[in-house]
Design a protein around this motif. Structure first.
Motif, short mmCIF file in Angstrom:
data_model
loop_
_atom_site.label_atom_id
_atom_site.label_comp_id
_atom_site.label_asym_id
_atom_site.label_seq_id
_atom_site.Cartn_x
_atom_site.Cartn_y
_atom_site.Cartn_z
N ILE A 280 0.92 -1.31 -0.15
CA ILE A 280 0.11 -0.08 -0.13
C ILE A 280 0.81 1.24 0.12
N TYR A 281 2.04 1.24 0.78
CA TYR A 281 2.94 2.32 0.76
C TYR A 281 3.42 2.67 -0.48
N ASN A 282 4.01 1.62 -1.17
CA ASN A 282 4.67 1.63 -2.44
C ASN A 282 3.52 2.33 -3.47
N ARG A 283 2.48 1.99 -3.31
CA ARG A 283 1.37 2.48 -4.15
C ARG A 283 1.19 3.77 -4.12
N HIS A 284 1.20 4.48 -2.96
CA HIS A 284 0.78 5.77 -2.69
C HIS A 284 2.01 6.80 -2.41
N SER A 285 3.28 6.13 -2.54
CA SER A 285 4.41 6.86 -2.07
C SER A 285 5.23 7.15 -3.42
N ALA A 286 5.80 8.22 -3.51
CA ALA A 286 6.44 8.60 -4.71
C ALA A 286 7.90 7.65 -4.56
N SER A 287 8.43 7.36 -3.68
CA SER A 287 9.55 6.41 -3.60
C SER A 287 9.17 5.37 -2.38
N GLY A 288 9.22 4.02 -2.97
CA GLY A 288 8.87 2.92 -2.19
C GLY A 288 9.76 2.65 -0.77
N HIS A 289 9.13 2.02 -0.01
CA HIS A 289 9.83 1.81 1.50
C HIS A 289 10.92 0.81 1.29
N ASP A 290 10.88 -0.02 0.25
CA ASP A 290 12.01 -1.11 0.08
C ASP A 290 13.07 -0.33 -0.31
N SER A 291 12.96 0.53 -1.28
CA SER A 291 14.01 1.43 -1.86
C SER A 291 14.58 2.27 -0.75
N ASN A 292 14.02 2.86 -0.03
CA ASN A 292 14.23 3.66 0.90
C ASN A 292 15.28 3.00 1.85
N ALA A 293 14.75 1.83 2.45
CA ALA A 293 15.17 1.22 3.47
C ALA A 293 16.64 0.70 3.13
N ALA A 294 16.80 0.16 1.48
CA ALA A 294 17.90 -0.24 0.96
C ALA A 294 19.07 1.03 1.13
N VAL A 295 18.67 2.07 0.79
CA VAL A 295 19.46 3.21 0.89
C VAL A 295 19.91 3.17 2.33
N ASP A 296 19.14 3.12 3.34
CA ASP A 296 19.86 3.30 4.81
C ASP A 296 20.53 2.07 5.22
N ARG A 297 20.42 1.09 4.26
CA ARG A 297 21.03 -0.29 4.86
C ARG A 297 22.36 -0.36 4.20
N GLN A 298 22.76 0.71 3.22
CA GLN A 298 23.95 0.58 2.53
C GLN A 298 25.14 0.68 3.39
N PRO A 299 26.11 -0.09 3.55
CA PRO A 299 27.40 0.14 4.47
C PRO A 299 28.26 1.25 4.29
N MET A 300 28.73 1.67 5.08
CA MET A 300 29.82 2.91 5.14
C MET A 300 30.90 2.25 4.56
N LYS A 301 31.47 2.96 3.86
CA LYS A 301 32.93 2.69 3.04
C LYS A 301 34.12 3.25 3.77
N PRO A 302 35.05 2.09 4.23
CA PRO A 302 36.19 2.64 4.80
C PRO A 302 36.93 3.70 3.90
N ASP A 303 37.53 4.67 4.83
CA ASP A 303 38.44 5.57 4.18
C ASP A 303 39.71 4.94 3.64
N VAL A 304 39.78 3.96 2.78
CA VAL A 304 41.05 3.40 2.40
C VAL A 304 41.05 3.38 0.90
N GLU A 305 42.03 4.08 0.34
CA GLU A 305 42.13 4.10 -0.91
C GLU A 305 42.56 2.75 -1.75
N PRO A 306 41.71 2.29 -2.48
CA PRO A 306 42.26 0.92 -3.50
C PRO A 306 43.37 1.05 -4.18
N ALA A 307 44.12 0.32 -4.26
CA ALA A 307 45.22 0.06 -5.09
C ALA A 307 44.81 -0.17 -6.57
#
Length: 369
Positions: free
Chosen positions: A117-144
């Motif tokens: 129901i929320y996804n039907r009436h919201s501009a952005s879906g709950h799962d996509s918002n939650a997915a953004v919140d769940r993205q892990p923090m990237k360590p401040d390490v420069e890859p080789a």
């Protein structure tokens, strides 16, 4: 020796305070403040199980019923939205209301249909918002540059090694700062203040230790041949050890009065120097009691979701809970009546018009200030 539990420690309690010295007045004031804090902690100890039972038996079922009623209302509003007969403006208003309701309900319910129901009436879906919140923090390490050629295990090992190196560098910097801070010379004033503080701490410990030794000498259970007297002294000695471990001078003095090791004249005759040392210890006890009270009340707020701005006290929290239960009962009753009216689509339209009027009135009131 007859024990008189509950003997109060105070200097000349039945005499005019004008005849007391400054240290004696301070001693009595500190003792009274400690008693007030003890009473508050005791009141919390007594009210917490009563509050918990009333919360679990009274408020929680009503909150669960409220969630179920709100979910039912959400489904009915969603059904009304899908039916014909509403104008575009009414559909837009209803859709916004449904999205807000669904978003709030998703905080307290994991019903999968709510997400639909929320996804039907919201501009952005709950799962996509939650997915953004769940993205892990990237360590401040420069890859080789050659990371693409590494296997997943090798990549993980490389990243961990770099993180370990960064941790070592951070710790080395911290240790260097601490060493530098330790090398800094203190000013004469700072050194004198520290020396004074250390001397006061040593005198406080000595004063508490002196009282403890007198009590331990009188109450040592191994020196008793009578089993009943040995048992009595064992209990008293446990209280003495507990008070000494916490540095609780007042409780040790109370125990001395209780077992009649000292009497009221001994308290009244405390010298000024000793009183000043005792007062310093009592001030420390007040600070510790304040911290304990703050911990109890902070934990209480956290457990029951009470905002920091709401004042809590052991003699008011049960009344506050009773008021909340009555409010929840009225809210659930009103919600049940509203749900019966929503069986008629026309009632939904009337409800929407009423919501729009309320919103406009609220906005006008806000603009008038």
């Amino acid at each position: 020796m007859t024990a008189r539990r509950g003997a109060a420690v105070a200097i000349a309690p039945h005499h005019e305070t004008a005849s007391l010295s400054k240290a004696q007045k301070a001693f009595n004031t500190l003792v009274k403040q400690i008693e007030q804090r003890r009473e508050r902690l005791g009141a919390w100890d007594a009210v917490l199980p009563v509050f918990q039972k009333k919360f679990v038996d009274g408020l929680l079922p009503l909150e669960q019923a409220s969630t179920a009623l709100r979910i039912d209302m959400l489904h009915r509003l969603d059904d009304a939205f899908l039916q014909k007969g509403l104008s575009k403006a009414e559909q837009r208003t209803l859709s916004e209301l449904i999205a807000d309701m669904a978003r709030n309900l998703l905080d307290v319910s994991d019903d999968a249909q709510l997400k639909v129901i929320y996804n039907r009436h919201s501009a952005s879906g709950h799962d996509s918002n939650a997915a953004v919140d769940r993205q892990p923090m990237k360590p401040d390490v420069e890859p080789a540059d050659d990371l693409d050629t590494l296997s997943p295990d090798e990549l993980a090992e490389r990243m961990q090694a770099e993180l370990d190196e960064q941790f070592k560098r951070d710790m080395a910097q911290h240790e260097a700062r601490e060493a530098q801070r330790a090398k800094r010379k203190k000013s004469p004033k700072q050194s004198a203040a520290q020396a004074k503080h250390e001397a006061e701490q040593a005198e406080s410990s000595k004063s508490i230790r002196e009282v403890y030794r007198k009590l331990a000498s009188a109450l040592h259970p191994d020196r008793e041949s009578d089993p009943r007297e040995q048992e009595r002294k064992t209990v008293l000695m446990q209280r003495v050890n507990h008070a000494y471990a916490k540095g609780n001078l007042l409780q040790l003095l109370e125990l001395q009065l209780e077992i009649e090791q000292i009497d009221r004249r001994a308290i009244n005759g405390l010298g000024e120097d000793r009183l000043m040392r005792y007062n310093g210890i009592l001030e420390d006890q007040i600070r510790e009691l304040d911290q304990e009270i703050q911990h109890v009340e902070t934990d209480f707020r956290r457990t029951y979701g009470i905002a920091p701005t709401v004042k809590v006290a052991p003699d008011t929290v049960v009344r506050m809970l009773t008021r909340d239960i009555a409010g929840m009962q009225r809210s659930n009753h009103d919600l049940s009546i509203a749900l019966r009216e929503f069986d008629d689509p026309e009632k939904v339209r009337d409800w929407l018009k009423d919501m729009k009027r309320r919103h406009a009135s609220s906005r006008f009131d806000d603009d008038s200030f």
